[in-house]
Design a protein around this motif. Structure first.
Motif, mmCIF file in Angstrom:
data_model
loop_
_atom_site.group_PDB
_atom_site.id
_atom_site.type_symbol
_atom_site.label_atom_id
_atom_site.label_comp_id
_atom_site.label_asym_id
_atom_site.label_seq_id
_atom_site.Cartn_x
_atom_site.Cartn_y
_atom_site.Cartn_z
ATOM 1 N N LEU A 152 -62.368 59.163 -44.527
ATOM 2 C CA LEU A 152 -62.245 57.615 -44.463
ATOM 3 C C LEU A 152 -63.587 57.132 -45.261
ATOM 4 N N THR A 153 -63.300 55.581 -45.408
ATOM 5 C CA THR A 153 -64.245 55.062 -46.186
ATOM 6 C C THR A 153 -64.435 53.859 -45.474
ATOM 7 N N VAL A 154 -64.712 53.821 -44.264
ATOM 8 C CA VAL A 154 -65.048 52.457 -43.512
ATOM 9 C C VAL A 154 -66.324 52.326 -42.874
ATOM 10 N N ASP A 155 -66.765 51.181 -42.426
ATOM 11 C CA ASP A 155 -67.846 51.038 -41.605
ATOM 12 C C ASP A 155 -67.629 51.861 -40.254
ATOM 13 N N PRO A 156 -68.324 52.630 -39.838
ATOM 14 C CA PRO A 156 -68.502 53.382 -38.782
ATOM 15 C C PRO A 156 -68.982 52.698 -37.554
ATOM 16 N N LEU A 157 -69.220 51.399 -37.573
ATOM 17 C CA LEU A 157 -69.683 50.734 -36.486
ATOM 18 C C LEU A 157 -70.765 51.248 -35.680
ATOM 19 N N PHE A 158 -71.763 51.618 -36.071
ATOM 20 C CA PHE A 158 -72.789 51.714 -35.165
ATOM 21 C C PHE A 158 -73.103 50.884 -34.280
ATOM 22 N N VAL A 159 -73.863 51.321 -33.295
ATOM 23 C CA VAL A 159 -74.394 50.185 -32.453
ATOM 24 C C VAL A 159 -75.394 49.347 -32.888
ATOM 25 N N ASP A 160 -76.300 49.764 -33.514
ATOM 26 C CA ASP A 160 -77.416 49.003 -34.136
ATOM 27 C C ASP A 160 -78.110 49.619 -35.081
ATOM 28 N N VAL A 161 -77.787 49.523 -36.507
ATOM 29 C CA VAL A 161 -78.649 50.359 -37.598
ATOM 30 C C VAL A 161 -80.075 49.761 -37.569
ATOM 31 N N ASN A 162 -80.380 48.705 -37.490
ATOM 32 C CA ASN A 162 -81.743 48.234 -37.318
ATOM 33 C C ASN A 162 -82.750 48.817 -36.575
ATOM 34 N N ARG B 38 -75.443 68.873 -37.325
ATOM 35 C CA ARG B 38 -75.670 67.901 -36.278
ATOM 36 C C ARG B 38 -77.210 67.450 -36.870
ATOM 37 N N CYS B 39 -77.352 67.608 -38.029
ATOM 38 C CA CYS B 39 -78.410 66.768 -38.181
ATOM 39 C C CYS B 39 -78.537 65.039 -38.407
ATOM 40 N N LYS B 40 -79.681 64.396 -38.508
ATOM 41 C CA LYS B 40 -79.818 63.011 -38.782
ATOM 42 C C LYS B 40 -80.774 62.932 -40.119
ATOM 43 N N PHE B 41 -80.170 62.263 -40.959
ATOM 44 C CA PHE B 41 -81.353 61.846 -42.169
ATOM 45 C C PHE B 41 -81.150 60.293 -42.170
ATOM 46 N N PHE B 42 -81.929 59.569 -41.868
ATOM 47 C CA PHE B 42 -81.765 58.087 -41.960
ATOM 48 C C PHE B 42 -83.031 57.250 -42.197
ATOM 49 N N ASN B 43 -82.738 56.343 -42.785
ATOM 50 C CA ASN B 43 -83.741 55.176 -43.520
ATOM 51 C C ASN B 43 -84.438 56.032 -44.650
ATOM 52 N N ILE B 44 -83.517 56.720 -45.602
ATOM 53 C CA ILE B 44 -84.071 57.448 -46.435
ATOM 54 C C ILE B 44 -84.095 56.607 -48.083
ATOM 55 N N GLU B 45 -85.066 56.624 -48.610
ATOM 56 C CA GLU B 45 -85.190 56.014 -49.968
ATOM 57 C C GLU B 45 -85.642 56.922 -50.957
ATOM 58 N N GLN B 46 -85.803 56.562 -52.137
ATOM 59 C CA GLN B 46 -86.807 57.520 -53.183
ATOM 60 C C GLN B 46 -88.058 56.785 -53.411
ATOM 61 N N TYR B 47 -88.924 57.791 -53.354
ATOM 62 C CA TYR B 47 -90.412 57.329 -53.706
ATOM 63 C C TYR B 47 -90.454 56.907 -55.314
ATOM 64 N N LEU B 48 -90.954 55.824 -55.797
ATOM 65 C CA LEU B 48 -91.114 55.505 -57.015
ATOM 66 C C LEU B 48 -89.611 55.246 -57.528
ATOM 67 N N ALA C 180 -81.980 51.874 -35.304
ATOM 68 C CA ALA C 180 -81.836 53.605 -35.702
ATOM 69 C C ALA C 180 -80.984 54.060 -34.340
ATOM 70 N N ASN C 181 -80.038 52.960 -33.750
ATOM 71 C CA ASN C 181 -79.300 53.512 -32.738
ATOM 72 C C ASN C 181 -77.846 53.725 -33.285
ATOM 73 N N PHE C 182 -77.348 54.894 -33.655
ATOM 74 C CA PHE C 182 -76.311 55.538 -34.746
ATOM 75 C C PHE C 182 -75.197 55.910 -33.674
ATOM 76 N N ASN C 183 -75.179 55.611 -32.353
ATOM 77 C CA ASN C 183 -74.027 55.916 -31.504
ATOM 78 C C ASN C 183 -73.037 54.955 -32.108
ATOM 79 N N LEU C 184 -71.741 55.378 -31.786
ATOM 80 C CA LEU C 184 -70.764 54.460 -32.187
ATOM 81 C C LEU C 184 -70.361 53.369 -31.119
#
Length: 287
Positions: free
Chosen positions: A258-268, A158-168, A270-274
C-alpha cells in the motif's frame, strides 16, 4: 556456561559486581566482564549516554525487561556503537542520538560477516550522519572510518525508528545503509521527521549496494519530512510484500503493498497505534 550480567542507571562500575544486587553502570563495563554467549541485562530506567560510545566486540545479547524499559539518552551529543561480533539487541531504546564524525551509526558494522539482530528496538528523536565523502551513514550501516565492511546479516523485527533526520546536510544517510550481505525487515516502523534548522531529511530508506539481498515484509515507511524521500530499490530485486510506504518515492515491485496514510493515532506525540479506521488493519501478513 552462559551468564547474565546486570547494569542499572544507579549501578557502579567500580564497586559493582555485575549481579542483580550490585549491577554495573555502563555497557562498556558489562561487555568487558562478559564472555561469548552471555546476556547483558539492562535494568529499567534512563541511562546517561552523553557522547555514548560502546564497542560491541563479543557475541552477546543485550536486553531489558520490556520494550523501552531501558533508555539510553545521548542528549544530542556525538555518539556511536561499532560492532565487531554477532550481537542481538532486544527491547532497548536509544534517543537523542547524533552521529559522530568518523563512526556515525547507531549500529555500525565494523567487521566482515557479522550477524546483527534487532528485536523490538527503538531509536527515536535522533539525527544520523554519514562520514564526509563516503555517504554510508544510517541507523544500521556498514562502515569503519574510511573502510567499508561487507557480508553482514541484518535482521530487524518489530523495531520502531521515528522522528529521524540527517545531521547536517552534506552527505547521504539512510535508515539501512549496508555494503553487501542479507537484510531482513519485518514488522518495523520507519518514520522521518521534518528536519531541525541546519539538518536535512533522511535521504532514502535503503542505501544498500548491488550485492545485498533484502526481504521486506509488513513494514510501515512514513515520510513526514516534507522532502522527497526515495526508497532506493536494491539492484537485486527484494522480496517486498505487505508493506505500506506513505509519501515515499521509487518503490520496489512486490505484492499486496500500500501507499496510503496509515492513520496513526497521533504522530506528534509519537502514538503510532492505528486508528480504528486505518486501512492497515488486517492488511498485513502473519509471519
Amino acid at each position: 556456561m552462559a551468564s547474565t550480567i546486570y547494569i542499572a542507571p544507579t549501578g557502579n562500575d567500580t564497586t559493582g559486581t555485575g549481579t542483580t544486587g550490585a549491577p554495573y553502570l555502563t555497557l562498556t563495563k558489562a561487555i568487558t566482564a562478559a564472555t561469548a554467549g552471555d546476556t547483558v541485562f539492562c535494568k529499567n530506567g534512563t541511562y546517561d549516554y552523553t557522547n555514548g560510545y560502546t564497542q560491541f566486540n563479543k557475541n552477546i545479547t543485550v536486553t531489558c525487561e520490556a520494550q523501552s524499559s531501558a533508555i539510553f539518552d545521548c542528549h544530542n551529543t556525538d555518539s556511536s556503537q561499532p560492532i565487531t561480533a554477532d550481537i542481538t539487541f532486544e527491547n532497548i531504546e536509544y534517543r537523542n542520538f547524533r552521529g559522530s564524525f568518523n563512526t556515525s551509526n547507531v549500529f555500525g558494522q565494523y567487521a566482515n560477516g557479522i550477524i546483527l539482530t534487532l528485536t523490538k528496538v527503538v531509536v527515536r528523536d535522533s539525527a544520523i550522519k554519514a562520514r564526509s565523502g563516503f555517504a554510508r551513514g544510517g541507523i544500521v550501516a556498514s562502515n569503519y572510518s574510511i573502510y567499508e565492511r561487507s557480508s553482514g546479516t541484518f535482521i530487524l523485527d518489530r523495531c520502531k525508528f521515528f522522528n529521524i533526520e540527517q545531521y547536517l546536510t552534506t552527505e547521504t544517510s539512510s535508515f539501512i545503509n549496508v555494503q553487501t550481505g542479507t537484510v531482513t525487515l519485518t514488522n518495523n516502523l520507519f518514520h522521518t521527521k521534518a528536519p531541525a534548522y541546519g539538518n536535512s531529511a533522511v535521504k532514502s530508506i535503503l542505501g544498500v549496494t548491488t550485492g545485498t539481498n533484502c526481504t521486506i515484509k509488513n513494514n510501515i515507511f512514513y515520510n513526514d519530512s516534507g522532502a522527497a524521500t526515495p526508497f532506493n530499490t536494491p539492484a537485486i530485486a527484494p522480496i517486498y510484500e505487505n508493506n505500506d510506504a506513505y509519501l515515499v518515492d521509487s518503490l520496489p515491485s512486490g505484492t499486496n503493498n500500500l501507499t496510503v496514510d496509515p492513520l496513526f493515532v497521533d504522530v506528534n506525540t509519537a502514538n503510532f497505534n492505528l486508528r480504528p479506521m486505518s486501512p492497515l488493519i488486517e492488511a498485513g501478513q502473519i509471519l
